[in-house]
Enzyme design. Structure first.
Site, PDB file in Angstrom:
ATOM      1  N   ILE A 124      37.829  23.495 120.779  1.00  0.00           N
ATOM      2  CA  ILE A 124      38.591  22.850 119.767  1.00  0.00           C
ATOM      3  C   ILE A 124      39.182  21.546 119.836  1.00  0.00           C
ATOM      4  CG2 ILE A 124      39.567  25.058 118.870  1.00  0.00           C
ATOM      5  CD1 ILE A 124      42.106  24.639 120.495  1.00  0.00           C
ATOM      6  N   ALA A 125      39.050  21.099 121.053  1.00  0.00           N
ATOM      7  CA  ALA A 125      39.345  19.916 121.306  1.00  0.00           C
ATOM      8  C   ALA A 125      38.992  19.384 122.816  1.00  0.00           C
ATOM      9  CB  ALA A 125      41.136  19.435 121.497  1.00  0.00           C
ATOM     10  N   HIS A 126      39.322  18.150 123.162  1.00  0.00           N
ATOM     11  CA  HIS A 126      39.047  17.574 124.497  1.00  0.00           C
ATOM     12  C   HIS A 126      40.270  16.875 124.810  1.00  0.00           C
ATOM     13  CE1 HIS A 126      37.221  15.400 127.982  1.00  0.00           C
ATOM     14  NE2 HIS A 126      36.715  16.240 128.218  1.00  0.00           N
ATOM     15  N   GLY A 128      43.085  15.547 128.447  1.00  0.00           N
ATOM     16  CA  GLY A 128      43.158  14.848 129.545  1.00  0.00           C
ATOM     17  C   GLY A 128      42.335  15.230 130.671  1.00  0.00           C
ATOM     18  N   GLY A 130      40.265  17.960 130.620  1.00  0.00           N
ATOM     19  CA  GLY A 130      39.087  18.711 130.041  1.00  0.00           C
ATOM     20  C   GLY A 130      38.774  19.406 128.569  1.00  0.00           C
ATOM     21  N   TRP A 131      37.741  20.040 128.523  1.00  0.00           N
ATOM     22  CA  TRP A 131      37.555  20.667 127.243  1.00  0.00           C
ATOM     23  C   TRP A 131      38.726  21.729 127.041  1.00  0.00           C
ATOM     24  CZ3 TRP A 131      34.960  19.183 123.287  1.00  0.00           C
ATOM     25  CH2 TRP A 131      33.916  18.342 123.637  1.00  0.00           C
ATOM     26  N   ASP A 246      52.472  12.011 129.731  1.00  0.00           N
ATOM     27  CA  ASP A 246      51.429  11.339 128.585  1.00  0.00           C
ATOM     28  C   ASP A 246      51.889  11.617 127.205  1.00  0.00           C
ATOM     29  OD1 ASP A 246      48.918  10.282 128.029  1.00  0.00           O
ATOM     30  OD2 ASP A 246      47.995  12.156 128.086  1.00  0.00           O
TER      31      ASP A 246
END
Length: 708
Positions: A124-126, A128, A130-131, A246
């Site tokens: 669904i996303a990548h 900081g 990893g996947w 972050d």
């Protein structure tokens, strides 16, 4: 988590941090109770975001754009996997700078069963580290969960960070922070173990996506409301000894009316000098490599995020420029000075000059939010300040009333007493004591406290204020100078120093000191009140009207701002605007009648009869008649003002309309008789003999001649 088809700047390892650096932890060491306020702080109607279908978030072709590929080594962070000489970029390989292995290929595919429990549905996303995969927990009611993998299965730092995140954050219980369920390992097709964090699925939309859906910056009230809401989550982490590191729009998700921090992979302990540090260029604090992650560095990222949400930040070499643009280049900053000042303090290059805690920043942003909402004409309730008392009195209470420094100081709010101070109990029992008696009592209390080795800052400051109230600025300044070393960086020093300068007639120095207070507390109205009064004394009418207007439209308990704004608007010829400011004084206020009388004065003011028209005379008469004035002399004085203006208007050659002015026919004879009666009423109430004689003579002179 929702899919992010076009993610923002990739989280990158920060440069090497200096080990052994002290980390600031904010105010207090206890763990605050989790709480969540209503999104919008109760004054902004925020758009709701539906949770949506989790399966719709799955990416059909998961890839990481080249511009977002960086080495996973926290000490390196170099760009990797980039195309060269028209050759396609390899998605796997080794960093040319440090040799660390990287891979941007998803390790899991639909149908994989992780840990015998989590049925993978897709990427669904990548993030900081990893996947990020969507999965179904087959052991717990087929609930949706998210698996966050690592950039490099062989990266010890990344593996350690993931494990630390899972175990350290397992105890985190906050409604605005994603819940961690588990940490598991799963061997990939090469047999290498890969760590995965299992967390709750947060359906909704990230703040980055929300901004993108607006095709530009968010409305400032929405941007500020988002930060105010999520601030408690960061304050909670700080109290637990953790730093988020972050923070950015990508990592805050809205679902329905709730916000949540997601992607906790960069969270580190403040007392771990050897931890890998992650951040995003354009958001991370400039001192991070020197100090490591601190509360101050987190506050910097929050300030940068607010700036990104509220405006189009300029870019340099593909990343956001470090500085906040000047207000004359950004309309939203020009319109909302307090927002600009808040951004400047949060992102100050010097960590010591930023907000001391997320709670303090959220409190000031709440004040900013009230101002921003009120600027659009929406009524907002008065905000209770954590730093200042309400305004204590009135200065300049009239149309032509002079602004006297001593009256300004007597009316200004005072700093709230710290209940933990040794002298707080003594001060609580002396609130109504006159300044002269108070000085003696507090000197005795101060001497006793010093003998008990308990110095009271609050008692010392109260003595400074007592000297100011007695009109002795030199004494106040002397006491303040002896106290200053103990209050290094405390905003109360320039607050009282500015009042000393105001009494001494050094208006420029007073303005500079009050401006320093506003820089420290941009969401407060009290320093704006001090600046407005000082600007008016200086003759800086533009600054005076700017601050008076901000204060009065935000909080109608600051009555001095209503009179100040009316004076400034009338001076520019905006009589309608001046009267409108006074009309907002609540009917229940003790100054309602005084404001109404000033409005009548403004309507009737003019250099010639032509400046006051027929309708203005009628309006002024109606307003004067409607005021519930108890004093007969005060009623007569206001009636005299209206009838005199009407007579002057008639004598200028104007025709009398068929109307009554305060019960008097609009004819010269009747107006003169009405004026005569006003003079005689004033004469009866006059205490001075010569003033009474003068008023009687005026009555005789204006009385129309009659025949017997």
């Amino acid at each position: 988590m929702a899919a992010e088809p076009d993610p923002g700047p990739e989280t990158r390892p920060a440069a090497e941090a200096t080990t052994g650096t002290a980390r600031t932890t904010g105010n207090g060491t206890g763990r605050p109770a989790p709480s969540r306020g209503r999104l919008g702080a109760g004054i902004v109607e925020m758009p709701r975001v539906p949770r949506g279908d989790p399966a719709a978030a799955i990416l059909h072709d998961p890839q990481v754009p080249e511009r977002q590929r960086f080495c996973g080594n926290a000490q390196c962070g170099a760009p990797v996997a980039r195309s060269r000489y028209f050759e396609p970029a390899p998605a796997e390989g080794f960093c040319s700078r440090c040799g660390t292995r990287y891979s941007f290929i998803p390790r899991l595919v639909r149908g994989d069963l992780v840990h015998g429990q989590y049925d993978v549905q897709g990427c669904i996303a990548h993030g900081g580290l990893g996947w990020i995969y969507l999965a179904i927990d087959r052991n717990v009611h087929d609930r949706w969960v998210v698996l966050k993998g690592l950039v490099n299965s062989g990266n010890a730092d990344a593996m350690a960070a993931a494990a630390a995140e899972a175990f350290a954050l397992a105890e985190v219980e906050h409604p605005n922070i994603v819940r961690i369920h588990n940490f598991v390992e799963h061997r990939d097709d090469t047999g290498a173990p890969v760590g995965y964090i299992v967390m709750e699925y947060v359906g909704g939309t990230s703040l980055k996506q929300i901004r993108k859906s607006h095709n530009g910056p968010l409305p400032p009230e929405h941007a500020v409301a988002y930060i105010v809401e999520i601030a408690s989550a960061l304050e909670y982490l700080h109290a637990m000894g953790m730093v988020y590191c972050d923070f950015k729009p990508d990592n805050v998700m809205q679902s329905d009316e709730q916000l949540k921090l997601i992607d906790l992979g960069a969270v580190v302990a403040m007392d771990d000098p050897d931890c890998p540090i992650w951040g995003t260029p354009g958001y991370q604090a400039p001192e991070l490599a020197r100090t490591g992650p601190t509360v101050a560095s987190d506050i910097y990222t929050v300030g940068r995020t607010l700036a990104v949400l509220a405006m189009d930040l300029p870019r340099h070499n593909g990343r956001f420029a470090d500085s906040i643009p000047a207000p004359d280049t950004v309309p939203v900053l020009a319109a909302h000075e307090s927002l600009y000042r808040c951004l400047l303090r949060a992102t100050d290059p010097d960590p010591a000059r930023r907000f001391p805690s997320m709670a303090e920043m959220a409190d000031q942003l709440t004040g900013v939010l009230h101002e921003v909402v009120a600027a659009d004409g929406t009524p907002v309730p008065p905000r209770r300040s954590l730093h200042f008392s309400p305004q204590r009195g009135l200065y300049g209470g009239g149309y032509r009333a002079p602004v006297v420094p001593a009256e300004v100081i007597a009316a200004l709010p005072v700093p709230v007493v710290d209940p933990g101070d040794p002298g707080a109990a003594v001060l609580a029992t002396t609130s109504g004591t006159p300044p002269a008696q108070l000085e003696y009592a507090l000197h005795l209390a101060r001497s006793g406290a010093q003998q008990a080795t308990r110095f009271s800052v609050e008692v010392a400051l109260r003595l400074v204020r007592a000297a100011l109230e007695l009109g002795r600025p030199s004494d106040a300044r002397t006491q303040l100078e002896t106290l200053t070393p103990a209050l290094d960086g405390d905003w109360r020093v320039p607050w009282y120093r500015g009042q000393c300068a105001l009494l001494e007639g050094d208006d420029a120095a007073a303005y500079a000191d009050f401006d320093a207070v506003l820089t420290a507390l941009p969401g407060e109205l009290a320093p704006k009140m001090a600046l407005a009064a000082t600007a008016e004394i200086q003759g800086d009418h533009a600054a005076a009207i700017r601050y008076y207007e901000t204060i009065w439209r935000t909080d109608d308990t600051y009555i001095s701002a209503a009179f100040g704004l009316a004076r400034q608007r009338a001076r520019t010829g905006d009589r309608a605007g001046a009267v409108a400011a006074l009309d907002r004084i609540p009917a229940a206020s003790a100054y309602h009648v005084q404001g109404g009388a000033a409005a009548v004065e403004i309507l009737l003011d003019g250099d010639s009869p032509d400046d006051v028209g027929e309708q203005t005379l009628v309006d002024a008469a109606d307003r004067a008649s409607a005021l519930p004035i108890e004093s007969g002399a005060a009623r007569a004085a206001l009636r005299l003002r209206v009838l005199t203006s009407a007579l002057r208007w008639l004598r200028a050659g104007n025709s009398a309309p068929p109307a009554l002015l305060m019960g008097t026919e609009f004819t010269e004879g009747d107006l003169r008789r009405g004026i005569e009666q006003c003079y005689r009423t004033l004469a009866r109430d006059a205490e001075d003999l010569w003033q009474r004689i003068d008023l009687v003579e005026r009555a005789n002179a204006i009385r129309p001649r009659t025949r017997l």
